[in-house]
Design a protein around this motif. Structure first.
Motif, short mmCIF file in Angstrom:
data_model
loop_
_atom_site.label_atom_id
_atom_site.label_comp_id
_atom_site.label_asym_id
_atom_site.label_seq_id
_atom_site.Cartn_x
_atom_site.Cartn_y
_atom_site.Cartn_z
N GLY A 38 50.40 47.30 31.35
CA GLY A 38 50.23 46.77 30.01
C GLY A 38 51.11 45.59 29.69
N GLU A 39 52.11 45.33 30.52
CA GLU A 39 52.98 44.17 30.29
C GLU A 39 52.25 42.88 30.63
OE1 GLU A 39 56.87 44.52 29.27
OE2 GLU A 39 55.24 45.64 28.33
N ILE A 40 52.65 41.82 29.97
CA ILE A 40 52.08 40.49 30.23
C ILE A 40 53.20 39.62 30.80
CG2 ILE A 40 51.06 38.43 29.21
CD1 ILE A 40 49.76 40.28 27.11
N TYR A 41 52.94 39.05 31.97
CA TYR A 41 53.93 38.24 32.68
C TYR A 41 53.43 36.80 32.76
CZ TYR A 41 55.38 42.92 34.12
OH TYR A 41 55.77 44.24 34.13
N ASP A 42 54.27 35.88 32.30
CA ASP A 42 53.93 34.45 32.35
C ASP A 42 54.43 33.91 33.68
OD1 ASP A 42 53.64 31.71 32.05
OD2 ASP A 42 54.02 31.78 29.90
N LEU A 43 53.51 33.74 34.61
CA LEU A 43 53.86 33.27 35.95
C LEU A 43 53.24 31.89 36.15
CD1 LEU A 43 53.09 36.57 37.93
CD2 LEU A 43 55.24 35.88 36.81
N GLU A 44 54.09 30.88 36.21
CA GLU A 44 53.66 29.50 36.40
C GLU A 44 52.63 29.07 35.36
OE1 GLU A 44 52.54 28.77 40.44
OE2 GLU A 44 54.59 28.98 41.16
N GLY A 45 52.83 29.51 34.14
CA GLY A 45 51.94 29.12 33.05
C GLY A 45 50.67 29.94 32.95
N LEU A 46 50.49 30.90 33.83
CA LEU A 46 49.33 31.80 33.77
C LEU A 46 49.79 33.15 33.25
CD1 LEU A 46 47.68 30.99 37.24
CD2 LEU A 46 46.84 30.27 34.99
N ARG A 47 49.14 33.64 32.21
CA ARG A 47 49.54 34.90 31.59
C ARG A 47 48.76 36.04 32.26
NH1 ARG A 47 52.24 34.75 27.01
NH2 ARG A 47 51.11 36.45 26.00
N HIS A 48 49.51 36.88 32.99
CA HIS A 48 48.93 38.00 33.74
C HIS A 48 49.18 39.31 33.02
CE1 HIS A 48 49.60 34.89 36.78
NE2 HIS A 48 48.87 35.55 37.66
N ILE A 49 48.12 40.10 32.81
CA ILE A 49 48.31 41.46 32.31
C ILE A 49 48.09 42.43 33.47
CG2 ILE A 49 45.90 41.78 31.53
CD1 ILE A 49 47.15 43.43 29.17
N VAL A 50 48.89 43.48 33.52
CA VAL A 50 48.86 44.43 34.63
C VAL A 50 48.26 45.76 34.18
CG1 VAL A 50 50.29 45.79 36.19
CG2 VAL A 50 50.81 43.37 35.82
N ILE A 51 47.31 46.27 34.98
CA ILE A 51 46.70 47.57 34.71
C ILE A 51 46.60 48.32 36.03
CG2 ILE A 51 44.78 48.78 33.61
CD1 ILE A 51 43.91 46.10 32.38
N GLY A 52 47.62 49.09 36.35
CA GLY A 52 47.66 49.78 37.64
C GLY A 52 46.99 51.14 37.60
N GLY A 53 46.97 51.78 38.78
CA GLY A 53 46.50 53.15 38.89
C GLY A 53 45.02 53.30 39.21
N ALA A 54 44.68 54.47 39.75
CA ALA A 54 43.30 54.82 40.09
C ALA A 54 43.27 56.29 40.49
CB ALA A 54 42.77 53.95 41.23
N TYR A 55 42.07 56.83 40.57
CA TYR A 55 41.87 58.20 41.03
C TYR A 55 41.88 58.24 42.56
CZ TYR A 55 39.55 62.67 42.00
OH TYR A 55 39.24 63.91 42.49
N SER A 56 42.47 59.27 43.13
CA SER A 56 42.51 59.44 44.58
C SER A 56 41.38 60.34 45.05
CB SER A 56 43.85 60.06 45.02
OG SER A 56 44.92 59.18 44.77
N VAL A 57 40.42 59.76 45.78
CA VAL A 57 39.33 60.58 46.31
C VAL A 57 39.83 61.49 47.43
CG1 VAL A 57 37.54 58.92 45.68
CG2 VAL A 57 38.62 58.77 47.94
N ASP A 58 41.02 61.19 47.97
CA ASP A 58 41.59 62.04 49.03
C ASP A 58 42.62 63.02 48.46
OD1 ASP A 58 43.55 60.22 48.33
OD2 ASP A 58 44.14 59.74 50.39
N LYS A 59 42.56 63.26 47.17
CA LYS A 59 43.53 64.13 46.50
C LYS A 59 43.63 65.50 47.17
CE LYS A 59 43.93 66.70 42.12
NZ LYS A 59 43.40 66.83 40.74
N PHE A 60 42.53 66.16 47.36
CA PHE A 60 42.57 67.53 47.87
C PHE A 60 42.94 67.56 49.35
CE2 PHE A 60 39.71 67.70 44.19
CZ PHE A 60 40.42 68.59 43.41
N TYR A 61 42.56 66.55 50.08
CA TYR A 61 42.98 66.42 51.48
C TYR A 61 44.50 66.32 51.56
CZ TYR A 61 43.67 64.30 56.10
OH TYR A 61 44.10 64.02 57.37
#
Length: 330
Positions: free
Chosen positions: A102-125
């Motif tokens: 959710g943070e916004i990082y100004d990198l070389e004049g480009l404003r990047h928003i970060v949205i990490g994470g995902a579901y693991s299909v190998d969870k039970f393995y």
């Protein structure tokens, strides 16, 4: 410069090879789009990877994936402000940074928003074999609300996520043997809403172990992309109509003078100009095309011998055909 790449899963070799070949500096940033593998076992392998990444010249900026512990669960991590947003880091590896969702990082004049994470299909393995799995691998409701609020209040240029919006899922990369009806795709469906309601220039994601591009969606695995083209797109996006008219006018002038320069030069120049004009027919004004035709005709009439006469004649025919076609189309 900013360089983007996908999951490395604890393997340093691709990034080391990239740095050896292109020699990025300490002013540069390499973004890893999740599943870095630096916070997986909290063991010697994690430390070796972080040590290797920290030795490289550029900053290593990491997005949260679904095969790693969130930094706030690890006591050695601290937070600091970096390019307008909060990051986690360890004092032993100050060049290896982990983004806060959710943070916004100004990198070389480009404003990047970060949205990490995902579901693991190998969870039970992983659970059945005692491998690491963490229940907060996907964005929480709190994170989602923060992301939505940030997008409501701020203009952004680039989205950095681990997984992708649901509509862009590369179904050809689905793992065989996985019943897709058991897969939690709530994050991807939420990202669909984010994608549809956000004005962005480029979206980078990892997770799917593929290198491809669909519209403005960039999937990365072992490949790297730079921010150079995004910077150019941002400049164009921010241009006013008057700015755009000036650029188009300048381009027409540039092509005209390039033709005049190329006339009488080596055989390479006429062939190069023919390709440039062919690629630029849609952007060149009618009067510019007519002017280029006159320049070439005049030069041929005034010289007994013309280098690469055939190339110039093909260019003239191409311009005449285009003008005639435009005339017929009205």
């Amino acid at each position: 410069m900013i360089y983007y790449t996908g999951d490395i899963h604890g393997q340093k070799h691709d990034i080391e090879r990239f740095c050896k070949r292109f020699n990025p500096t300490r002013e540069d940033i390499i973004v890893i789009l999740g599943d870095v593998g630096a916070n997986y076992g909290q063991d010697e392998r994690d430390a070796e990877l972080k040590y290797a990444l920290n030795k490289l010249k550029p900053i290593i900026f990491c997005i949260h994936g679904n095969h790693e512990i969130r930094p706030w669960h690890i006591p050695t991590y601290k937070t600091k402000e970096w390019h307008g947003g909060i990051v986690w880091y360890e004092e032993a590896y100050p060049s290896v940074l982990f983004a806060r969702d959710g943070e916004i990082y100004d990198l070389e004049g480009l404003r990047h928003i970060v949205i990490g994470g995902a579901y693991s299909v190998d969870k039970f393995y992983r659970l059945s074999r005692g491998y690491g799995w963490w229940s907060d691998e996907q964005p929480s409701e709190e994170i989602k609300q923060y992301v939505e609020q940030q997008l409501k209040e701020n203009v952004i240029d680039v989205v950095l996520s681990h997984t992708c919006p649901f509509k862009y899922e590369p179904v050809e990369e689905f793992l065989p043997g996985i019943d897709q009806s058991t897969v939690d795709d709530s994050t991807e469906k939420w990202l669909d809403v984010i994608e549809e309601t956000t004005d962005y220039i480029a979206w980078f994601c990892g997770h799917w172990h593929t290198n491809k591009r669909i519209d403005k969606m960039h999937f990365l695995f072992h490949q790297f992309e730079s921010s150079e083209s995004i910077q150019e797109l941002k400049v164009m996006k921010e241009m006013t109509d008057e700015d755009m008219r000036k650029v188009i006018g300048n381009y027409n002038t540039l092509v005209t003078f390039s033709v005049r320069y190329a006339l009488g030069r080596s055989t390479l120049a006429p062939g190069t100009m023919k390709r440039i004009i062919k690629d630029s027919l849609g952007a060149l004004h009618e009067q510019t095309k007519q002017g280029i035709l006159r320049d070439i005709e005049d030069y041929i009439e005034q010289h007994e011998t013309v280098d690469a006469l055939g190339e110039w004649q093909q260019t003239m025919k191409m311009l005449r055909d285009d003008l005639e076609r435009k005339k017929k189309d009205g």
